[in-house]
Design a protein around this motif. Sequence first.
Motif, PDB file in Angstrom:
ATOM      1  N   VAL A   1       1.183  -1.119  -0.151  1.00  0.00           N
ATOM      2  CA  VAL A   1      -0.268  -0.099  -0.403  1.00  0.00           C
ATOM      3  C   VAL A   1       0.980   1.406   0.049  1.00  0.00           C
ATOM      4  N   THR A   2       1.893   1.147   0.469  1.00  0.00           N
ATOM      5  CA  THR A   2       3.211   1.963   0.127  1.00  0.00           C
ATOM      6  C   THR A   2       3.843   2.111  -1.059  1.00  0.00           C
TER       7      THR A   2
ATOM      8  N   GLU B   1       2.124   5.427  -3.279  1.00  0.00           N
ATOM      9  CA  GLU B   1       0.303   5.371  -2.788  1.00  0.00           C
ATOM     10  C   GLU B   1      -0.561   6.014  -3.254  1.00  0.00           C
TER      11      GLU B   1
ATOM     12  N   HIS C   1      -2.880   4.671  -4.083  1.00  0.00           N
ATOM     13  CA  HIS C   1      -4.029   3.685  -3.186  1.00  0.00           C
ATOM     14  C   HIS C   1      -4.821   4.831  -1.728  1.00  0.00           C
TER      15      HIS C   1
ATOM     16  N   ASN D   1      -8.702   4.816  -1.975  1.00  0.00           N
ATOM     17  CA  ASN D   1     -10.040   4.659  -0.741  1.00  0.00           C
ATOM     18  C   ASN D   1     -10.466   6.004  -1.022  1.00  0.00           C
TER      19      ASN D   1
ATOM     20  N   LEU E   1      -3.484   0.314   4.838  1.00  0.00           N
ATOM     21  CA  LEU E   1      -2.904   1.968   3.996  1.00  0.00           C
ATOM     22  C   LEU E   1      -2.752   2.850   6.225  1.00  0.00           C
ATOM     23  N   THR E   2      -1.927   3.115   5.833  1.00  0.00           N
ATOM     24  CA  THR E   2      -1.729   3.823   7.674  1.00  0.00           C
ATOM     25  C   THR E   2      -1.307   5.502   7.150  1.00  0.00           C
ATOM     26  N   ARG E   3      -0.904   5.945   8.026  1.00  0.00           N
ATOM     27  CA  ARG E   3      -0.246   7.006   7.677  1.00  0.00           C
ATOM     28  C   ARG E   3       1.293   7.362   9.148  1.00  0.00           C
TER      29      ARG E   3
ATOM     30  N   ASN F   1       3.644   5.790   7.753  1.00  0.00           N
ATOM     31  CA  ASN F   1       5.051   6.026   7.283  1.00  0.00           C
ATOM     32  C   ASN F   1       5.392   7.275   6.527  1.00  0.00           C
TER      33      ASN F   1
END
Lengths: 489, 311
Positions: free
Chosen positions: A81-82, A85, A88, A92, B218-220, B222
């Motif tokens: 997912v990175t 990015e 992605h 979303n 998907l997170t913040r 990174n």
Amino acid sequence: MKKTTIKLTAIFSLAILVFAGCQKFLDINPLYTQDAENYFETPVDYERALTGAYDLLQSSFITVWIGEIASDNAIAGGESVTDTEGLHEIENMSHDAVNNEIRNVFRWNYAGITRANYLLENKNKIDFEGKDEIIAQTEFLRGYYYFELVKYFGDVPLVVDKRLGADEVTAVERTPKAEVYAQIEKDLRNAADILDWTIPQKGRITKGACLSLLGKVLLYQNKFGEAAVILDQVIEEGPYDLIDDYTELFSVANEGNSETVFDVQYTGAEGGGYGCLICLEGNAAPGFHGIRQYNGPIYGDGNSYNLPTEKLFNSFAAGDVRRDATVLDIDAFIGSREITYAEGGGGHTGYYNNKYIKRKGEIGLPDNDLTSPVNYRVIRYADVLLMAAEAHNRNIPANDSKALDLLNKVRNRVNMPQISSGGSQLTEDIWMERKYELSGEGHRFFDLVRTGKAATEITGFQTDKHELFPIPQVEIDLTGGNWAQNPNY
Amino acid sequence: MFSPDVSAIIGSYGPGGYPPIINAGDVSNKGVELELGYVGKKRKDFNWSTSLNTTFLKNEVVKTPDGVDFLPGASFGVGGNIATRFQEGYAIGYFIGYETDGIFQNQSEIDNSPVVQEGAEPGDLRFVDQNNDGKISFSDDTDQKELGNAIPTFTFGYNLNMDYKGFDFSANLYSAIGQKIIRNYERQQPFANQLSYSIDRWTGPNSTDDNPRLTTDLTRNNVFSDYYVESGSFLRLRNIQLGYTLPSKLLSRFKISSTRVYIAANNLVTITNYQGYDPDVGSFGGALAAGIDYGFYPQARTIMTGLSIKF
């Protein structure tokens, strides 16, 4: 003594030669110092400038991604997912003004516009046979790039027939969408007047491409009456016809078939790398859509991006050949065969884009994930028929019998039953047909927004926000911070 | 000289195109360099000498081009955003990103936080609201701050040479103190190797306040923050060598004038808290990419033995 004299004479003569030579060299214009100001001296200069303006069409892969991933048709997928990015976040609906992919759209289309403007700024420098055709193609290209920008961003700065210096950009404002559309229409009409229906050189803009894009631009503005007239002209006068076998539409072997209205040309004969996707001469989409670590027949291995959703797969009617031509169901395809592949960490649906996908026999030079020779079909004749059907159906007064006729032409080709609805039900039917016919080709998101369906079809879609993408924050900063951001970003 | 970002509407970002190259501005370097050397008093059979050099440096950008607040530098992550800048009042290529304040331990911490951090889940990094507007802004730089730079506050080198009868010994120490490194080689994906600190990651409420949860969602976590910035200070024994020269009369009958055997080691010892392979990362791509560790192949530790014979 004698020796010395000879020597001196020799030196003296040489000196004269050298000095004389110098003067001669100083008088002529130096070679190879062509720059922006002394360009456009010969017809070849115009040809080359036009090629430069065409070049940015090859950025089309990003619209195949965003047009699908932003819609309900596909998820971003990929390695993680990175990884890229920006896609992605678009999947979303969490994208904001810091997004490399959105910035690419902004940058690349303005690069194309600038190249077209540079040529058009100098269109009166010399005259020669064939110049009008060059100007017309350039106008089409500018119209195309501006239309891309308007689709993504709404109001965008309108720069026409000139180049901007770095010190001028802070004075440039976002131009209302209607004015940009007016310029696009003008460019496309001018181009359509000049160009022929067929042009010997593959990939060049034709009258049909101009009119079809104009019809689309009119449809996007809900100018149904005008759109119907223009699109009818394409249908009645143009050399186009649907090909029999839908499943053969997207192969390299079938490029330039009777359904081709406007293709972006790609070649696999030049290599490329990830460092500069816009530099590629091949199409990056098929390799990106390819099956990760795939080992088997027919397909090549790729990056598992832009993966169709189950919703799309299940939406097709039973027996519609377009389902399998659009979506590859990997497990059904493998069956009991010895085929291996890997799921990407960026998401897995079990489906792959079967229109633009890396296939054996259509593989470019290394890095062949990026150099597919498969052309991008920007406008197919089937799209023209459906746009015309919609224009006739939504026009006041509506001409539903004409609309039905056009719609059923598209359905006949794939042996789907005739539709006989009318009014707003017919509108819905035409929109659904666009989904069945054109999914996987980068149109879905923009169609959903245009038809007001986005909020009901796309998870996370916020009305009055996601119809447009945000102007990249850095672009606002770089022009002095004067542009207002799109609403609610 | 730099090729700074320019507005897209100038049209320079097509294939084969690039923005004009301009003078990036002025940088001031102020500091002190000292070198001390000492040659030991000659004694019978024993000689020695030593030297120490040290540099104190303060680097600051004093001017950027007109109309340009800063020049963006290197990016963080794969397809990620800009983590370094060239900006007046800061060191060249200083790091800019989010400041973290521990980990969200549970949902109620997120719900009750006075600062809205969109998308946060338990186990995620908690960012600091620098401009106190009640939310963490990820779409501009208003909640970002300086997170250090890659320029050492001071460096020193130390040399020692000794010989006694046939034996000789030399050593070279080097140390750089005060610079920071960006850890830029981790990827959150299945089957990717993780650093050992991942063992101590957040696994549930109150498990840790240091390392966020490990997920491929998907997170913040990174986005570039001080979580990825580490002290790059180190002390390294760059070279140490011990040799012995055989007495010449022993070998003169073989017409050998001198024979020396030695054992030497490069990079034998490195003292650092940096988690990566090698704190001596240098720069991969210009001054604005200094201190970014892209997962460099580390400098090898080599141990050599040798025999040198002169006829």
